[in-house]
Enzyme design. Structure first.
Site, PDB file in Angstrom:
ATOM      1  N   PRO A  11     -18.739   2.447 -46.068  1.00 41.23           N
ATOM      2  CA  PRO A  11     -17.905   1.738 -45.240  1.00 41.23           C
ATOM      3  C   PRO A  11     -18.463   0.332 -45.167  1.00 41.23           C
ATOM      4  CG  PRO A  11     -18.672   2.929 -43.965  1.00 41.23           C
ATOM      5  CD  PRO A  11     -19.138   3.592 -45.246  1.00 41.23           C
ATOM      6  N   ASN A  12     -17.418  -0.854 -45.510  1.00 40.05           N
ATOM      7  CA  ASN A  12     -17.666  -2.158 -45.437  1.00 40.05           C
ATOM      8  C   ASN A  12     -18.458  -2.682 -46.521  1.00 40.05           C
ATOM      9  OD1 ASN A  12     -16.294  -2.228 -43.044  1.00 40.05           O
ATOM     10  ND2 ASN A  12     -17.777  -1.310 -41.967  1.00 40.05           N
ATOM     11  N   ARG A  19     -19.415 -10.654 -45.867  1.00 40.95           N
ATOM     12  CA  ARG A  19     -19.563  -9.834 -44.564  1.00 40.95           C
ATOM     13  C   ARG A  19     -21.083 -10.289 -44.245  1.00 40.95           C
ATOM     14  NH1 ARG A  19     -21.934  -3.699 -44.333  1.00 40.95           N
ATOM     15  NH2 ARG A  19     -21.605  -3.583 -42.152  1.00 40.95           N
ATOM     16  N   TYR A  24     -26.538  -9.543 -44.841  1.00 45.90           N
ATOM     17  CA  TYR A  24     -26.348  -8.901 -45.988  1.00 45.90           C
ATOM     18  C   TYR A  24     -26.517  -9.551 -47.596  1.00 45.90           C
ATOM     19  CZ  TYR A  24     -25.227  -5.160 -42.905  1.00 45.90           C
ATOM     20  OH  TYR A  24     -25.183  -4.284 -41.837  1.00 45.90           O
ATOM     21  N   ASN A  73     -26.212   4.073 -50.230  1.00 43.04           N
ATOM     22  CA  ASN A  73     -25.820   3.498 -48.883  1.00 43.04           C
ATOM     23  C   ASN A  73     -24.656   4.028 -48.462  1.00 43.04           C
ATOM     24  OD1 ASN A  73     -25.830   1.733 -47.006  1.00 43.04           O
ATOM     25  ND2 ASN A  73     -26.418  -0.101 -48.241  1.00 43.04           N
ATOM     26  N   ALA A  76     -22.668   2.560 -42.124  1.00 39.34           N
ATOM     27  CA  ALA A  76     -22.718   3.113 -40.711  1.00 39.34           C
ATOM     28  C   ALA A  76     -22.479   4.589 -40.406  1.00 39.34           C
ATOM     29  CB  ALA A  76     -21.608   2.496 -39.986  1.00 39.34           C
ATOM     30  N   HIS A  79     -25.708   6.702 -39.855  1.00 38.15           N
ATOM     31  CA  HIS A  79     -26.263   6.918 -38.548  1.00 38.15           C
ATOM     32  C   HIS A  79     -25.352   7.939 -37.720  1.00 38.15           C
ATOM     33  CE1 HIS A  79     -28.388   3.324 -39.639  1.00 38.15           C
ATOM     34  NE2 HIS A  79     -27.052   2.828 -39.767  1.00 38.15           N
ATOM     35  N   ASP A  86     -24.930  16.853 -44.906  1.00 36.31           N
ATOM     36  CA  ASP A  86     -24.896  18.391 -45.501  1.00 36.31           C
ATOM     37  C   ASP A  86     -24.449  18.242 -46.923  1.00 36.31           C
ATOM     38  OD1 ASP A  86     -25.320  19.469 -42.945  1.00 36.31           O
ATOM     39  OD2 ASP A  86     -23.246  20.295 -42.557  1.00 36.31           O
ATOM     40  N   GLU A  97     -31.859   7.141 -50.297  1.00 32.91           N
ATOM     41  CA  GLU A  97     -31.134   6.523 -49.253  1.00 32.91           C
ATOM     42  C   GLU A  97     -31.509   4.852 -49.233  1.00 32.91           C
ATOM     43  OE1 GLU A  97     -31.922   7.976 -45.322  1.00 32.91           O
ATOM     44  OE2 GLU A  97     -30.722   6.413 -44.273  1.00 32.91           O
ATOM     45  N   HIS A  99     -30.792   0.961 -47.768  1.00 29.30           N
ATOM     46  CA  HIS A  99     -30.036   0.143 -46.942  1.00 29.30           C
ATOM     47  C   HIS A  99     -30.360  -1.442 -47.202  1.00 29.30           C
ATOM     48  CE1 HIS A  99     -28.688   3.268 -44.347  1.00 29.30           C
ATOM     49  NE2 HIS A  99     -30.035   3.746 -44.410  1.00 29.30           N
ATOM     50  N   ILE A 100     -29.639  -2.260 -47.334  1.00 24.99           N
ATOM     51  CA  ILE A 100     -29.867  -3.565 -47.641  1.00 24.99           C
ATOM     52  C   ILE A 100     -30.478  -4.384 -46.528  1.00 24.99           C
ATOM     53  CG2 ILE A 100     -28.621  -6.017 -48.022  1.00 24.99           C
ATOM     54  CD1 ILE A 100     -26.327  -4.139 -49.013  1.00 24.99           C
ATOM     55  N   SER A 101     -30.347  -4.343 -45.260  1.00 26.75           N
ATOM     56  CA  SER A 101     -31.126  -4.785 -44.291  1.00 26.75           C
ATOM     57  C   SER A 101     -32.155  -3.598 -43.720  1.00 26.75           C
ATOM     58  CB  SER A 101     -30.168  -4.959 -43.075  1.00 26.75           C
ATOM     59  OG  SER A 101     -29.413  -3.698 -42.543  1.00 26.75           O
ATOM     60  N   ARG A 106     -33.349  -3.432 -36.297  1.00 24.44           N
ATOM     61  CA  ARG A 106     -31.905  -3.901 -35.784  1.00 24.44           C
ATOM     62  C   ARG A 106     -31.585  -2.971 -34.430  1.00 24.44           C
ATOM     63  NH1 ARG A 106     -27.665  -4.337 -40.495  1.00 24.44           N
ATOM     64  NH2 ARG A 106     -26.316  -5.264 -38.891  1.00 24.44           N
ATOM     65  N   ARG A 110     -29.190   2.262 -35.218  1.00 25.39           N
ATOM     66  CA  ARG A 110     -29.282   2.171 -36.688  1.00 25.39           C
ATOM     67  C   ARG A 110     -30.826   2.866 -37.222  1.00 25.39           C
ATOM     68  NH1 ARG A 110     -25.142  -1.244 -38.379  1.00 25.39           N
ATOM     69  NH2 ARG A 110     -24.962  -2.729 -36.795  1.00 25.39           N
TER      70      ARG A 110
HETATM   71  C1  DQA Z   1     -26.573  -0.632 -43.819  1.00 26.34           C
HETATM   72  C2  DQA Z   1     -27.145  -0.651 -42.449  1.00 26.34           C
HETATM   73  C3  DQA Z   1     -26.011   0.290 -41.593  1.00 26.34           C
HETATM   74  O1  DQA Z   1     -26.586  -0.043 -40.236  1.00 26.34           O
HETATM   75  C4  DQA Z   1     -24.872  -0.658 -41.519  1.00 26.34           C
HETATM   76  O2  DQA Z   1     -23.851   0.048 -40.594  1.00 26.34           O
HETATM   77  C5  DQA Z   1     -23.968  -1.057 -42.834  1.00 26.34           C
HETATM   78  C6  DQA Z   1     -25.136  -1.404 -44.137  1.00 26.34           C
HETATM   79  C7  DQA Z   1     -27.426  -1.482 -44.820  1.00 26.34           C
HETATM   80  O3  DQA Z   1     -27.149  -1.565 -45.956  1.00 26.34           O
HETATM   81  O4  DQA Z   1     -28.299  -2.446 -44.294  1.00 26.34           O
HETATM   82  O5  DQA Z   1     -23.006  -0.796 -43.096  1.00 26.34           O
HETATM   83  O6  DQA Z   1     -26.310   0.681 -44.495  1.00 26.34           O
END
Ligand code: DQA
Length: 141
Positions: A11-12, A19, A24, A73, A76, A79, A86, A97, A99-101, A106, A110
């Protein structure tokens, strides 16, 4: 034989480039993906993004038995989602896995991931380079 690697964004992440660019970055994922595909033209890179938890699970199940690896990725859902954890545990191919950030620098919520324990590894905080580093891991396997 060409290696097959899936990239799944949650998502997002369709809003990358628009964003919170301080967190990001300012490049859209489609621009980044095109560059990645051009650079690794011998690799079959399959991309999927959804804002919907069940659709992410469907994609993990669909490709998880015939890919060389999946770069995930889950945004959210990382978490919150027992169900995505599963799904990762249920499939055959290794998952990284990403994550960009840097999720550890943070908010506290997270710092926990339902995915880390079922993934082969985690890359966090290296921006979009994390996807390329994960791809290279699968290519060198
Ligand atoms: C994220 C980190 C997550 O905590 C956040 O909800 C995201 C992006 C990242 O790529 O840093 O949507 O997965």
């Amino acid at each position: 034989m060409h290696k097959k690697v899936g990239i799944i964004n949650g998502p997002n992440l369709n809003l990358l480039g628009q964003r919170q660019s301080d967190i990001y970055g300012d490049i859209s994922f489609n621009v980044f993906l095109k560059k990645l595909q051009d650079k690794y033209e011998g690799v079959d890179i399959r991309y999927f993004q959804s804002n919907i938890e069940g659709e992410l699970i469907n994609e993990i199940q669909n490709i998880g038995f015939n890919m060389d690896g999946i770069i995930l990725n889950a945004g959210a859902y990382t978490h919150t989602s027992v169900a995505i954890g599963d799904a990762v545990a249920a499939i055959k191919c290794p998952v990284i896995e990403v994550h960009i950030s840097n999720v550890f620098s943070r908010e506290d919520f997270r710092k926990f991931s339902y995915l880390s324990s079922v993934c082969v590894g985690q890359i966090t905080g290296l921006g979009l380079s994390g996807y390329e580093l994960a791809l290279r891991y699968f290519l060198e396997l």
